[in-house]
Design a protein around this motif. Structure first.
Motif, PDB file in Angstrom:
ATOM      1  N   PRO A 143       0.788  -1.638   0.269  1.00  0.00           N
ATOM      2  CA  PRO A 143       0.092   0.034   0.060  1.00  0.00           C
ATOM      3  C   PRO A 143       0.911   1.305   0.261  1.00  0.00           C
ATOM      4  O   PRO A 143       2.276   1.190   0.860  1.00  0.00           O
ATOM      5  N   ILE A 144      -0.251   2.067  -0.809  1.00  0.00           N
ATOM      6  CA  ILE A 144       1.073   3.662  -0.837  1.00  0.00           C
ATOM      7  C   ILE A 144       0.464   4.733   0.217  1.00  0.00           C
ATOM      8  O   ILE A 144      -0.728   4.967   0.223  1.00  0.00           O
ATOM      9  N   ARG A 145       1.007   4.697   1.466  1.00  0.00           N
ATOM     10  CA  ARG A 145       0.408   5.766   2.248  1.00  0.00           C
ATOM     11  C   ARG A 145       1.310   6.899   2.546  1.00  0.00           C
ATOM     12  O   ARG A 145       2.641   7.041   3.623  1.00  0.00           O
ATOM     13  N   LYS A 146       2.146   8.089   2.003  1.00  0.00           N
ATOM     14  CA  LYS A 146       3.117   9.205   2.420  1.00  0.00           C
ATOM     15  C   LYS A 146       2.627  10.313   2.247  1.00  0.00           C
ATOM     16  O   LYS A 146       1.144  10.865   1.982  1.00  0.00           O
ATOM     17  N   THR A 147       3.932  11.519   2.538  1.00  0.00           N
ATOM     18  CA  THR A 147       3.579  12.518   2.431  1.00  0.00           C
ATOM     19  C   THR A 147       4.504  13.289   2.013  1.00  0.00           C
ATOM     20  O   THR A 147       5.786  12.769   2.588  1.00  0.00           O
ATOM     21  N   ILE A 148       4.192  14.692   1.767  1.00  0.00           N
ATOM     22  CA  ILE A 148       5.727  15.253   0.549  1.00  0.00           C
ATOM     23  C   ILE A 148       4.647  16.987   0.895  1.00  0.00           C
ATOM     24  O   ILE A 148       3.433  17.263   1.624  1.00  0.00           O
ATOM     25  N   THR A 149       6.015  17.375   2.059  1.00  0.00           N
ATOM     26  CA  THR A 149       6.192  18.364   2.750  1.00  0.00           C
ATOM     27  C   THR A 149       6.777  19.837   2.053  1.00  0.00           C
ATOM     28  O   THR A 149       7.509  19.410   0.935  1.00  0.00           O
ATOM     29  N   VAL A 150       5.714  20.528   1.512  1.00  0.00           N
ATOM     30  CA  VAL A 150       6.055  21.602   0.827  1.00  0.00           C
ATOM     31  C   VAL A 150       6.526  22.529   1.881  1.00  0.00           C
ATOM     32  O   VAL A 150       5.435  23.240   2.425  1.00  0.00           O
ATOM     33  N   ILE A 151       7.276  23.742   1.369  1.00  0.00           N
ATOM     34  CA  ILE A 151       7.492  24.503   2.321  1.00  0.00           C
ATOM     35  C   ILE A 151       7.862  25.975   1.471  1.00  0.00           C
ATOM     36  O   ILE A 151       8.716  25.849   0.378  1.00  0.00           O
ATOM     37  N   SER A 152       7.937  26.638   1.892  1.00  0.00           N
ATOM     38  CA  SER A 152       7.402  28.153   0.830  1.00  0.00           C
ATOM     39  C   SER A 152       7.279  29.537   1.562  1.00  0.00           C
ATOM     40  O   SER A 152       7.098  29.589   2.821  1.00  0.00           O
ATOM     41  N   ASN A 153       7.623  30.732   0.589  1.00  0.00           N
ATOM     42  CA  ASN A 153       7.218  32.244   1.620  1.00  0.00           C
ATOM     43  C   ASN A 153       6.110  32.376   1.910  1.00  0.00           C
ATOM     44  O   ASN A 153       5.235  33.303   1.779  1.00  0.00           O
ATOM     45  N   ALA A 154       5.058  31.426   2.089  1.00  0.00           N
ATOM     46  CA  ALA A 154       3.286  31.929   1.646  1.00  0.00           C
ATOM     47  C   ALA A 154       2.746  32.035   2.608  1.00  0.00           C
ATOM     48  O   ALA A 154       3.919  31.917   3.613  1.00  0.00           O
ATOM     49  N   GLU A 155       2.576  32.411   2.737  1.00  0.00           N
ATOM     50  CA  GLU A 155       1.083  32.660   3.718  1.00  0.00           C
ATOM     51  C   GLU A 155       1.086  31.499   4.876  1.00  0.00           C
ATOM     52  O   GLU A 155       1.489  31.934   6.585  1.00  0.00           O
ATOM     53  N   THR A 156       0.786  30.382   4.657  1.00  0.00           N
ATOM     54  CA  THR A 156       1.022  29.228   5.063  1.00  0.00           C
ATOM     55  C   THR A 156       2.321  28.944   5.024  1.00  0.00           C
ATOM     56  O   THR A 156       2.642  28.238   3.908  1.00  0.00           O
ATOM     57  N   PRO A 157       3.660  28.860   5.891  1.00  0.00           N
ATOM     58  CA  PRO A 157       5.065  28.237   4.776  1.00  0.00           C
ATOM     59  C   PRO A 157       5.161  26.872   4.625  1.00  0.00           C
ATOM     60  O   PRO A 157       5.908  26.529   3.994  1.00  0.00           O
ATOM     61  N   THR A 158       4.131  26.004   5.126  1.00  0.00           N
ATOM     62  CA  THR A 158       4.951  24.619   5.196  1.00  0.00           C
ATOM     63  C   THR A 158       2.696  24.057   4.456  1.00  0.00           C
ATOM     64  O   THR A 158       2.081  24.213   5.935  1.00  0.00           O
ATOM     65  N   VAL A 159       2.839  22.990   3.849  1.00  0.00           N
ATOM     66  CA  VAL A 159       1.796  22.400   3.614  1.00  0.00           C
ATOM     67  C   VAL A 159       2.287  20.598   3.308  1.00  0.00           C
ATOM     68  O   VAL A 159       3.287  20.958   3.035  1.00  0.00           O
ATOM     69  N   ALA A 160       1.324  20.178   3.800  1.00  0.00           N
ATOM     70  CA  ALA A 160       1.294  18.531   3.934  1.00  0.00           C
ATOM     71  C   ALA A 160       0.643  18.049   2.731  1.00  0.00           C
ATOM     72  O   ALA A 160      -0.777  18.491   2.747  1.00  0.00           O
ATOM     73  N   LEU A 161       1.292  17.367   1.543  1.00  0.00           N
ATOM     74  CA  LEU A 161       0.220  16.465   0.711  1.00  0.00           C
ATOM     75  C   LEU A 161       0.866  15.183   0.621  1.00  0.00           C
ATOM     76  O   LEU A 161       1.794  15.114   0.933  1.00  0.00           O
TER      77      LEU A 161
END
Length: 141
Positions: A98-116
């Motif tokens: 099974p596939i169950r993975k998280t990708i973390t995106v770090i940026s200069n956005a208003e919400t600096p960390t997003v989990a995909l």
């Protein structure tokens, strides 16, 4: 001369305060990709699409995954306000599980960390289970 320096100083401070009002905002079409059930060795590349809905350029500084079986690729150029971008994710489909993975995106956005998230199941149809063989007659095998 003192008045000129004071006016320039106040102008500089007000300019820097106004410049901080502009902020990048990142909005993903979806924060989860479902691979569904895929065959071992199938194409494991999927894309997360996003839009910069803010009023400042969006700079993605880092994209990482929870393990080495998932390789994300971030855009190198800043994403201007109103423009779209893509984060490409490649999962190693040689692993039957099974596939169950998280990708973390770090940026200069208003919400600096997003989990995909990515999810799904990799199967190997060339390997039949013992239970499937048991249900077939000798002639069908």
């Amino acid at each position: 001369m003192k008045q000129l320096i004071t006016i320039l100083f106040i102008g500089l401070i007000s300019f820097s305060v106004n410049a901080q009002d502009k902020v990048a905002k990142i909005e993903f079409k979806s924060d989860t990709i479902d691979y569904g059930t895929i065959e071992k060795g199938a194409d494991g590349v999927r894309v997360f699409e996003f839009t910069n809905t803010g009023d400042a350029p969006l700079i993605i500084s880092k994209v990482s995954s929870t393990c080495g079986c998932t390789i994300p690729k971030k855009p190198e150029e800043p994403i201007l306000p109103g423009k779209t971008g893509k984060i490409e994710v490649k999962y190693d489909t040689k692993r039957v599980m099974p596939i169950r993975k998280t990708i973390t995106v770090i940026s200069n956005a208003e919400t600096p960390t997003v989990a995909l998230k990515i999810k799904g199941l990799v199967v190997d149809s060339s390997k039949e289970s013992v239970l499937d063989k048991k249900n077939k007659s000798v002639m069908e095998q």
